[in-house]
Design an enzyme around this catalytic site. Structure first.
Site, PDB file in Angstrom:
ATOM      1  N   HIS A 179      -8.908 -27.612  45.946  1.00 44.11           N
ATOM      2  CA  HIS A 179      -8.823 -26.154  45.743  1.00 44.11           C
ATOM      3  C   HIS A 179     -10.210 -25.500  45.866  1.00 44.11           C
ATOM      4  O   HIS A 179     -10.532 -24.559  45.143  1.00 44.11           O
ATOM      5  CB  HIS A 179      -8.145 -25.815  44.411  1.00 44.11           C
ATOM      6  CG  HIS A 179      -8.805 -26.375  43.181  1.00 44.11           C
ATOM      7  ND1 HIS A 179      -8.092 -26.913  42.141  1.00 44.11           N
ATOM      8  CD2 HIS A 179     -10.105 -26.459  42.810  1.00 44.11           C
ATOM      9  CE1 HIS A 179      -8.915 -27.309  41.187  1.00 44.11           C
ATOM     10  NE2 HIS A 179     -10.145 -27.027  41.567  1.00 44.11           N
ATOM     11  N   HIS A 217     -11.184 -22.184  35.851  1.00 43.74           N
ATOM     12  CA  HIS A 217     -12.641 -22.244  35.958  1.00 43.74           C
ATOM     13  C   HIS A 217     -13.278 -21.099  35.162  1.00 43.74           C
ATOM     14  O   HIS A 217     -13.953 -20.238  35.706  1.00 43.74           O
ATOM     15  CB  HIS A 217     -13.066 -22.169  37.428  1.00 43.74           C
ATOM     16  CG  HIS A 217     -12.502 -23.276  38.281  1.00 43.74           C
ATOM     17  ND1 HIS A 217     -11.206 -23.265  38.756  1.00 43.74           N
ATOM     18  CD2 HIS A 217     -13.060 -24.434  38.719  1.00 43.74           C
ATOM     19  CE1 HIS A 217     -10.989 -24.353  39.475  1.00 43.74           C
ATOM     20  NE2 HIS A 217     -12.084 -25.084  39.457  1.00 43.74           N
ATOM     21  N   HIS A 231     -16.841 -35.091  44.089  1.00 41.64           N
ATOM     22  CA  HIS A 231     -17.846 -34.039  44.268  1.00 41.64           C
ATOM     23  C   HIS A 231     -18.605 -33.814  42.973  1.00 41.64           C
ATOM     24  O   HIS A 231     -18.089 -34.051  41.875  1.00 41.64           O
ATOM     25  CB  HIS A 231     -17.235 -32.735  44.768  1.00 41.64           C
ATOM     26  CG  HIS A 231     -16.252 -32.060  43.864  1.00 41.64           C
ATOM     27  ND1 HIS A 231     -15.071 -32.635  43.447  1.00 41.64           N
ATOM     28  CD2 HIS A 231     -16.257 -30.809  43.326  1.00 41.64           C
ATOM     29  CE1 HIS A 231     -14.393 -31.779  42.705  1.00 41.64           C
ATOM     30  NE2 HIS A 231     -15.096 -30.677  42.597  1.00 41.64           N
ATOM     31  N   GLU A 260     -11.311 -34.076  38.170  1.00 44.29           N
ATOM     32  CA  GLU A 260     -10.152 -33.262  38.556  1.00 44.29           C
ATOM     33  C   GLU A 260      -9.010 -34.112  39.099  1.00 44.29           C
ATOM     34  O   GLU A 260      -7.844 -33.696  39.071  1.00 44.29           O
ATOM     35  CB  GLU A 260     -10.561 -32.229  39.605  1.00 44.29           C
ATOM     36  CG  GLU A 260     -11.424 -31.104  39.072  1.00 44.29           C
ATOM     37  CD  GLU A 260     -11.818 -30.097  40.144  1.00 44.29           C
ATOM     38  OE1 GLU A 260     -12.336 -29.024  39.784  1.00 44.29           O
ATOM     39  OE2 GLU A 260     -11.604 -30.379  41.343  1.00 44.29           O
TER      40      GLU A 260
END
Length: 279
Positions: free
Chosen positions: A12, A59, A193, A240
């Site tokens: 995303h 977030h 990441h 995630e």
């Protein structure tokens, strides 16, 4: 009864939404990414769900350090795109399915999962970018969406095993819903990441490939993977990926992969997508 017919995963990355908004999806950098989603977009045209349970992480849009729910399910009629600092994304409101969402919440809570029920919530890029990647830029999303927010931002996040078990509980909930509905579960986020610190820009293709393989070949390994392994191998944001395990648990004991796409880098991130069906 309602049934879960498929599971999808998708990164995303917010830059994907920015590329769509700026008309740069066809440039040399972004074109391979958007072309890589074409198979799944075409597949969805023939396999359109009535409802998507979309697992994502907020977030710091709907939640902040004042309230940190581990699992929060959106039970409202609709959810507006959040303003993440540069205005809300120019995308349609997410239209929910309150009856099914409340049923899932009730079933999971009675199944001993402590769900936070959200009757008002804005959704950020974690929810809307996967919708854009799969459905393009419609005037309205073509199916209803139940947002399921998972805390993977503030320690401690839930374990992979807890997420997988929640997926199993969602499967039980959906299958006990009396209306005939085609439901898909989407797990979003990832892959490897890290966005800050000395390891910013970390990508681990070997880890990502093994993770994608074991979504079908050996999900038990993924259930048992400790938090520290995500951090060490996939970077600080690699956690995630536990959200993919909610999707996987919802498909039942056995599932088979019908499509895979992996691309690096995409905005300093490894991007991955799977389409799975129950075996």
């Amino acid at each position: 009864m309602a049934r879960i017919t498929a599971g999808l995963t998708s990164s995303h990355i917010p830059a994907l939404g920015a590329a769509m908004q700026t008309g740069t999806t066809g440039n040399d950098y972004w074109s391979p990414v958007f072309q890589g989603y074409n198979w799944a977009k075409e597949w969805l045209k023939d396999n359109m769900p009535d409802v998507v349970v979309l697992v994502y992480n907020d977030h710091a849009s709907a939640f902040d350090m004042n309230i940190i729910p581990t699992f929060a399910i959106g039970c409202a009629e609709s959810f507006k795109p959040a303003d993440e600092g540069w205005g809300p994304r120019p995308v349609p409101d997410v239209i929910g399915h309150p009856d099914l969402a409340w049923h899932i919440a009730q079933s999971c809570i009675l199944d001993e999962f402590d769900m936070t029920i959200m009757n008002k919530m804005e959704v950020d890029h974690g929810c809307t970018v996967p919708l854009s990647m799969m459905f393009g830029e419609p005037e309205a999303w073509p199916c209803k969406v139940i947002p399921l927010a998972v805390n993977v931002v503030t320690y401690p996040p839930p374990s992979g095993n807890r997420c997988y078990s929640l997926g199993e509980a969602i499967k039980r909930a959906v299958e006990s819903y009396p209306e005939d509905l085609n439901v898909q579960v989407w797990g979003t986020g990832g892959m490897s990441h890290q966005l800050q610190g000395p390891r910013a820009g970390l990508v681990n293709k070997e880890f990502d490939t093994a993770f994608m393989n074991d979504m079908t070949a050996n999900p038990e390994r993924l259930r048992k993977m400790p938090h520290i392994e995500y951090l060490r191998e996939a970077g600080s944001e690699g956690i995630e990926l536990v959200m993919w395990l909610i999707m996987r648990g919802a498909l039942g004991k056995n599932a088979h992969e019908i499509h895979r796409f992996y691309h690096i880098p995409a905005s300093n991130t490894a991007l991955g997508q799977l389409v799975l069906e129950p075996a």
